[in-house]
Design a protein around this motif. Structure first.
Motif, short mmCIF file in Angstrom:
data_model
loop_
_atom_site.label_atom_id
_atom_site.label_comp_id
_atom_site.label_asym_id
_atom_site.label_seq_id
_atom_site.Cartn_x
_atom_site.Cartn_y
_atom_site.Cartn_z
N ASP A 132 0.85 -1.19 0.00
CA ASP A 132 0.00 0.00 0.00
C ASP A 132 0.89 1.24 0.00
OD1 ASP A 132 1.00 0.11 2.56
OD2 ASP A 132 -0.90 -0.39 3.53
N LEU A 133 0.28 2.42 0.03
CA LEU A 133 1.08 3.64 -0.12
C LEU A 133 2.06 3.82 1.03
CD1 LEU A 133 -1.40 6.27 -1.64
CD2 LEU A 133 0.02 4.55 -2.77
N TYR A 178 5.02 1.75 0.25
CA TYR A 178 5.83 2.38 -0.80
C TYR A 178 6.70 3.50 -0.22
CZ TYR A 178 2.93 0.03 -4.38
OH TYR A 178 2.30 -0.89 -5.16
N PRO A 190 7.72 4.19 -6.12
CA PRO A 190 7.00 3.16 -6.88
C PRO A 190 5.52 3.48 -7.07
CG PRO A 190 7.47 2.37 -4.67
CD PRO A 190 8.11 3.72 -4.79
N ALA A 191 5.00 4.47 -6.33
CA ALA A 191 3.58 4.79 -6.46
C ALA A 191 3.30 5.60 -7.72
CB ALA A 191 3.09 5.55 -5.23
N SER A 192 4.33 6.22 -8.28
CA SER A 192 4.07 7.07 -9.44
C SER A 192 5.01 6.77 -10.60
CB SER A 192 4.22 8.55 -9.06
OG SER A 192 5.55 8.81 -8.69
N THR A 193 5.82 5.72 -10.46
CA THR A 193 6.75 5.40 -11.55
C THR A 193 6.71 3.91 -11.83
OG1 THR A 193 8.16 6.99 -10.44
CG2 THR A 193 9.04 5.98 -12.41
N VAL A 194 6.77 3.61 -13.10
CA VAL A 194 6.74 2.23 -13.52
C VAL A 194 8.15 1.63 -13.40
CG1 VAL A 194 7.21 2.46 -15.99
CG2 VAL A 194 5.52 0.80 -15.23
#
Ligand code: FES
Ligand SMILES: [Fe+2]
Lengths: 195, 440
Positions: A12-13, A16, A86-90
């Motif tokens: 979860d966030l 992350y 990792p929450a906004s990048t692949v």
């Protein structure tokens, strides 16, 4: 392979953010003072764990390799070694334990054409440094040279790994393996094995 | 003589490719001949609309990214008025690569060699020691060369060096399908700022493009994925690909000008896309958090809108939309290709939605694209190694009479058809054999 009862709910966030903080701290790490190093006995076990991990991948013993990881483990191969969030990048891979097992199972079907034949690897871990975080948590950093072979040619990969190691019931296990490939942001060939 | 050549800098003999095509088949040389590749890079990538970037990658004045149009390096810029330009990344002085960064924000582009500088529109702004330049070279093309046509459709920036069609005319039926893809999340805009996965493969770019609406390969090439998923989770995801899957309500459509679509929405979205989607890292924790924060109905609506789009939309020749990703083809040589998967996020959604999009966008590249790549490379090897076996089959469903015009007016065929290949090859010939413009 048997499906283990890994707890799937930990990505979860909050998780992350924690992982991001830890990997960020590795990137800013300066000298590790002797006070920050684990006791010799623990250091010995942690080093042995890393080398065992490398050997099991090189031997394609993936089930045994998975056994070295905690139930809430992660395998992280970012698509840019400086990437932290990792929450906004692949990423090339950001696997929870379940996804790691799925990937192993997929390869073991014998129908994963990217792994027929399996990529042969030689993992060399060098410059190993250990950082004691608590009695039961050690962070390990190392450089790696990873030689790979496929029938139509191989590649020499390199970079550095960061590991979170945790002691559970007297046994040291891997909670996170973060692979910082030197050219992670450049076009990559077949990365369908475990680095 | 020289002056003429300089004015009309790219000329190329007329090409007729009759010998390379037959009923339901194309010749191997189209994938292996370096001369044909050279012609494609000049003509095909030089005289039709090429996707270069998304507007959200260069939101502010002065922003730029460097991209490719075929083999040409280009700088996609946004000037101070917000207008877009696609400049050839080649200093007008001696030809040095001007911009050597992948992205950034620049007041001017200054060449590292002799410091000539250029504005966002390519105009030459400065040349050190100006007294050295005189009347003899007043007519020299000091400004950067650039793509004359630059247009954006709902954030997707395309450029063309030489075309008579507007972008809207070129997109034709693909525009409304792009609308459908974009309109899944009302109130949110698409953002392309979340990293990308560039895959490098030893294959001709068309071995990749052939696959873009190939519903035939799915249960075979992706057997490892399907087996693993059904062993673990039962009837999820694309498990419907079994038996005579042509009997299913899956289809491939010809959208005109070489653009096509493979549509799985009738099955993938029949109930809830999110619930059908196989598990991914964080599925449970993120789902329960959204349920808590928004209520189950709203949470499911958002999750459905961010789950695999169920359509592969292919905009000839270099843009392929798959799931939530934007895939861009970069030919490198006759047998080397880079396929870049740009990840996307949304504005105005809880961060959990974008986090789940990241994990979802790691899915197929890891479990599927790798095996596709193995097969694209295997095709290239076969085509290169055996000159005696000349033809490639693209004839499925040419004679089965199962095609029909769909309610939206586009021709559709069962999902295992080669309609996609036949449609794009036709567009390929139209462009490659045309003499219009006298260029390339
Ligand atoms: S080559 Fe660019 S300034 Fe000389
Ligand atoms: Fe595929």
């Amino acid at each position: 392979m048997e499906i283990t009862g890994a707890q799937p709910g930990y990505f979860d966030l909050e998780y992350y953010r924690r992982i991001q903080r830890i990997v960020g701290s590795w990137m800013e790490l300066d000298e590790i003072s002797s006070d920050d190093q684990p006791p010799a006995e623990v250091a010995e076990e942690c080093r042995a764990l890393l080398l065992h991990e490398a050997r099991l991948i090189d031997r394609h013993q993936l089930d045994d390799w998975l056994d070295l990881f905690t139930d809430d483990a992660a395998y992280w191969l970012p698509a840019d070694a400086s990437q932290l969030d990792p929450a906004s990048t692949v990423s090339w891979e950001f696997n929870d334990r379940r996804r790691m097992e799925e990937r192993v199972e997929r390869i073991l079907t014998g129908k994963a054409y990217s792994q027929i034949p399996p990529t042969r690897t030689t993992h060399c871990y060098t410059n190993i440094e250990l950082l004691a975080v608590s009695e039961n948590e050690v962070h390990a950093l190392c450089n790696f040279i990873l030689n790979t072979h496929r029938p139509k040619g191989g590649r020499l990969l390199s970079g550095w790994n960061g590991f979170i190691l945790r002691c559970e019931e007297g046994r040291w296990l891997i909670e996170l393996k973060r692979v910082n490939l030197l050219d992670a942001d450049a076009p990559q060939g077949n990365l369908s094995f475990f680095l | 003589m020289l002056k003429e050549a300089a004015k009309n800098s790219v000329t190329y003999a007329e090409h007729v490719y009759d010998d390379y095509f037959g009923e339901g088949r194309v010749h191997r040389a189209l994938y292996t001949d370096a001369e044909i590749f050279k012609h494609e890079m000049l003509r095909l990538f030089g005289s039709t609309w090429i996707y270069v970037a998304h507007e959200s990658e260069i939101p502010d004045a002065g922003d730029f990214v460097t991209r490719r149009m075929g083999l040409r390096s280009v700088i996609v810029t946004r000037d101070l008025d917000g207008d877009l330009h696609v400049l050839f990344n080649r200093c007008s002085h001696r030809g040095a690569t001007l911009c050597r960064e992948e992205s950034g924000n620049a007041k001017v582009f200054t060449c590292p060699y002799h410091a000539w500088s250029f504005g966002h529109d390519g105009g030459c702004r400065g040349r050190p020691l100006p007294k050295g330049f005189g009347a003899s070279t007043d007519d020299f093309p000091y400004d950067l060369s650039k793509a004359d046509h630059v247009e954006s459709y709902r954030g997707f920036i395309f450029a063309a060096i030489d075309t008579k069609l507007s972008l809207k005319e070129h997109l034709g039926g693909a525009a409304e399908k792009l609308d459908e893809w974009l309109d899944r999340n009302p109130g949110s805009d698409l953002v392309v700022q979340n990293g990308s996965m560039p895959f490098e493969m030893r294959t001709n770019w068309k071995c990749v493009y052939d696959n873009a609406a190939d519903g035939y390969h799915v249960p075979f090439s992706h057997e490892s994925l399907l087996r693993m998923l059904s062993a673990r989770y039962g009837n999820v995801d694309i498990a419907y690909y079994e038996g005579d899957f042509d009997a299913l309500p899956l289809l491939v459509k010809d959208l005109g000008n070489g653009h096509t679509m493979l549509d799985q929405r009738p099955l993938m979205h029949a109930d809830s896309a999110w619930e059908r989607q196989h598990v991914l890292p964080g599925r449970e924790s993120i789902w329960s958090k959204l349920n808590e924060d928004l209520g189950e109905e709203e949470a499911l609506k958002l999750l459905n809108g961010s789950t695999g789009s169920g359509m592969n939309l292919n905009i000839f020749p270099n843009l392929m939309i798959i799931g939530n990703q934007i895939q861009v083809l970069e030919p490198v040589s006759v047998n080397e290709t880079i396929v870049r998967w740009y990840s996307t996020s949304l504005t105005n959604v809880p961060p959990e939605i974008n986090a789940v999009r990241m994990r979802m966008q790691e899915d197929f590249p890891s479990f599927g694209e790798v095996d596709d790549t193995a097969n694209f490379e295997a095709c290239q090897i076969g085509l290169e190694e055996i000159p005696e076996a000349e033809w490639v089959h693209i004839g499925r469903h040419m004679d089965s009479r199962l095609g029909e015009t769909d309610t939206d007016g586009f021709w559709k065929e069962p999902v295992s058809t080669d309609l996609h290949a036949r449609a794009y090859w036709q567009a390929w010939r139209t462009i490659m054999e045309s003499n219009e413009g006298g260029k390339a």
